[in-house]
Motif scaffolding. Sequence first.
Motif, short mmCIF file in Angstrom:
data_model
loop_
_atom_site.label_atom_id
_atom_site.label_comp_id
_atom_site.label_asym_id
_atom_site.label_seq_id
_atom_site.Cartn_x
_atom_site.Cartn_y
_atom_site.Cartn_z
N LYS A 76 0.23 -49.16 39.96
CA LYS A 76 -0.73 -48.73 38.95
C LYS A 76 -1.36 -47.45 39.50
O LYS A 76 -2.13 -47.49 40.47
CB LYS A 76 -1.78 -49.80 38.70
CG LYS A 76 -2.67 -49.54 37.49
CD LYS A 76 -3.64 -50.68 37.26
CE LYS A 76 -2.94 -51.90 36.72
NZ LYS A 76 -3.93 -52.96 36.32
N VAL A 106 -4.36 -38.80 32.44
CA VAL A 106 -3.10 -39.54 32.34
C VAL A 106 -1.98 -38.63 31.86
O VAL A 106 -0.86 -38.65 32.40
CB VAL A 106 -3.25 -40.76 31.42
CG1 VAL A 106 -1.91 -41.40 31.14
CG2 VAL A 106 -4.21 -41.78 32.05
N GLN A 120 2.80 -47.59 36.18
CA GLN A 120 1.85 -47.51 35.08
C GLN A 120 0.74 -46.53 35.43
O GLN A 120 0.21 -46.56 36.54
CB GLN A 120 1.25 -48.91 34.81
CG GLN A 120 0.14 -48.94 33.79
CD GLN A 120 -0.55 -50.29 33.72
OE1 GLN A 120 -0.21 -51.23 34.47
NE2 GLN A 120 -1.53 -50.42 32.84
N VAL A 157 -3.09 -45.17 34.76
CA VAL A 157 -4.37 -45.58 34.17
C VAL A 157 -5.43 -44.53 34.52
O VAL A 157 -5.38 -43.91 35.58
CB VAL A 157 -4.82 -46.96 34.69
CG1 VAL A 157 -3.88 -48.06 34.23
CG2 VAL A 157 -4.94 -46.97 36.21
N LYS A 158 -6.35 -44.32 33.61
CA LYS A 158 -7.42 -43.36 33.85
C LYS A 158 -8.41 -43.96 34.83
O LYS A 158 -8.91 -45.07 34.63
CB LYS A 158 -8.13 -43.02 32.53
CG LYS A 158 -9.27 -42.01 32.70
CD LYS A 158 -9.85 -41.61 31.36
CE LYS A 158 -11.08 -40.71 31.53
NZ LYS A 158 -10.81 -39.53 32.36
N ALA A 208 -10.14 -50.33 35.58
CA ALA A 208 -8.87 -49.63 35.77
C ALA A 208 -7.95 -50.36 36.73
O ALA A 208 -6.74 -50.48 36.50
CB ALA A 208 -9.14 -48.21 36.29
#
Length: 299
Positions: free
Chosen positions: A92, A98, A113, A115-116, A129
């Motif tokens: 992540k 992003v 993935q 994520v902000k 997050a």
Amino acid sequence: MNHQTMATGLLLKTSLFHTLSFTSKPFSLYPLLIKSHSFHLKAAMAEGSEIIEKEEAGVVGEEKKKVFVAGATGNTGKRIVQQLLPKGFAVKAGVRDVDKAKTSVSEGNPDLQFVKADVTEGSTKLAEAIGGDTDAVICATGFRPSLNLLTPWKVDNFGTVNLVEACRSLGVKRFVHVSSILVNGAAMGQLLNPAYIFLNVFGLVLVAKLQAEKHIRKSGINYTIVRPGGLKNDPPNGNIVMEPEDTLYDGSISRDQVAEVAVEALIHPEADYKVVEIVARADAPKKTFPELFGSVKQR
């Protein structure tokens, strides 16, 4: 070699440290005593072997551990992401933008993935997050030089503290932090080291990093703090030298090797609850990571 000559060489050949660019159990069958069942025994054994092979390959009943990487688009962070994926981790990637991140870090991997996440925005947003499905966090953040001398404290101190507190609220039990050598230069007798003086001109960045390290060590989380020497974007040149905290005051290392150390710290228990300092040297013997981490004692 005097301090000035040593510092000049260090600052020219490195990137000013970070941001200054500074088993499964084997299947078994009980013996069958009736000869008439030999065909079934062979079939069962063959099926058991197939199960073992699949389990060893990670196909059966194994879920990939998920690692949150803070600063995933930085020069070191993106290398950490790139090395985590082939090691079998799901990643992540915590980034501030992003869409921009997707252009700098290759997509297409289902285990990656974006994520902000902004470490300066507080632990509550960071916890959202990171998520409750994360097993470990690697912090590879670092400030970029600016006219605001508070930036190092916002990122390298308070930002790291926010990450730690987010982990504590979620129950994340593993934390790897990329710091820098010379963060404790005062205790090492390196107050007059030109590199220590120069780096602290940028908002006392090394002091900020040291304060963050202290918070990590008191947090109760299983940590590894990695203190690399001057960071180089070049491919590795030499083998990794790993020393205890407050030992190294010069030297450089490829970011690829720093990323490797951060990732391997998640794999080997010899890295638990330790601060390690690393540089690369051409004349250093090549050692395994259990040997490297094992050579540094806990304090």
